[in-house]
Design a protein around this motif. Structure first.
Motif, PDB file in Angstrom:
ATOM      1  N   ASN A  91      37.671 137.109  55.330  1.00  0.00           N
ATOM      2  CA  ASN A  91      37.115 136.294  56.414  1.00  0.00           C
ATOM      3  C   ASN A  91      37.094 137.067  57.733  1.00  0.00           C
ATOM      4  O   ASN A  91      36.150 136.961  58.519  1.00  0.00           O
ATOM      5  CB  ASN A  91      37.928 135.008  56.573  1.00  0.00           C
TER       6      ASN A  91
ATOM      7  N   GLY B 185      34.005 128.731  61.768  1.00  0.00           N
ATOM      8  CA  GLY B 185      34.362 129.170  60.418  1.00  0.00           C
ATOM      9  C   GLY B 185      35.719 128.656  60.016  1.00  0.00           C
ATOM     10  O   GLY B 185      36.040 127.472  60.159  1.00  0.00           O
ATOM     11  N   LEU B 186      36.571 129.572  59.572  1.00  0.00           N
ATOM     12  CA  LEU B 186      37.889 129.236  59.041  1.00  0.00           C
ATOM     13  C   LEU B 186      38.977 129.559  60.048  1.00  0.00           C
ATOM     14  O   LEU B 186      39.006 130.639  60.636  1.00  0.00           O
ATOM     15  CB  LEU B 186      38.138 130.048  57.753  1.00  0.00           C
TER      16      LEU B 186
ATOM     17  N   THR C 211      32.331 132.918  54.718  1.00  0.00           N
ATOM     18  CA  THR C 211      32.938 132.166  55.820  1.00  0.00           C
ATOM     19  C   THR C 211      33.681 133.118  56.751  1.00  0.00           C
ATOM     20  O   THR C 211      34.549 133.873  56.313  1.00  0.00           O
ATOM     21  CB  THR C 211      33.920 131.105  55.291  1.00  0.00           C
TER      22      THR C 211
END
Length: 213
Positions: free
Chosen positions: A115, A205-206, A100
């Motif tokens: 990440n 994503g995050l 991620t």
């Protein structure tokens, strides 16, 4: 008065004229068709060559070799893994990372290395700063220096200097957020082919903690 019947010669001339007009129309039609095809080809080429290019990129012509102080770290691995990764150097400039990615943007808190490295893989630059020394106007200067896409700004604990600019396989230590080498680094490495997957998404994503924008 009986209308004059066209002679054979006149009929032949009329027929040739009709054929000439038809031929001209065919040529015009073919030319128009080829023009349309050419326009389509140009559009397709432009889409292919510009798709995935980070928007709002600096127009600087800076090249990595022209930026004093840049350290390079070739042959970074790029496997998707779970859990934490022991990176060197810190902040990381590549290596195995989370499946991620970290959404690019400005953060007021530390973000997960694993990440952020995934975002570097996609051609993002990661600007980190020492929150104990970079505050107020200096922090505002840093935030203004960050492009709206393919760039991350976040504090980082344990930096060797006040500001560190990182990209895939490259890093630059800085003491002053106003150092012109920061803008040169961003221009040279943001979306650069030195990343494994330049132009791949930097969103979706995050969101790390403390996202400002």
């Amino acid at each position: 008065m009986t209308p004059k019947t066209p002679s054979r010669q006149e009929k032949v001339a009329a027929l040739k004229h009709e054929q000439s007009v038809a031929q001209r129309k065919r040529k015009i039609g073919i030319a128009a068709a080829w023009s349309a095809v050419l326009v389509l080809v140009v559009v397709v080429v432009l889409v292919i060559t510009t798709s995935g290019t980070p928007k709002n990129a600096s127009a600087s012509t800076a090249t990595p070799s022209a930026i004093a102080g840049v350290q390079t770290f070739p042959k970074q691995t790029a496997q998707h893994v779970t859990g934490t990764v022991a990176y060197a150097p810190l902040p990381p400039v590549g290596g195995d990372h989370s499946v991620t990615l970290l959404n690019c943007g400005v953060y007021s808190e530390n973000v997960p290395n694993e990440n952020a490295v995934h975002s570097l893989e996609h051609g993002a630059v990661w600007i980190t700063y020492d929150a104990s020394t970079i505050t107020g106007d200096q922090l505002a200067t840093l935030r203004k220096a960050i492009p709206s896409t393919y760039a991350i700004l976040s504090p980082f604990v344990g930096l060797p200097t006040s500001v560190v600019a990182s990209a895939w396989g490259a890093q630059l230590d800085l003491t002053d957020p106003a150092d012109p080498r920061l803008a040169a680094f961003i221009a040279a490495y943001r979306g650069a082919a030195t990343a494994p997957e330049p132009g791949s998404p930097c969103t979706g994503g995050l969101d790390g903690p403390g996202k400002v924008s």
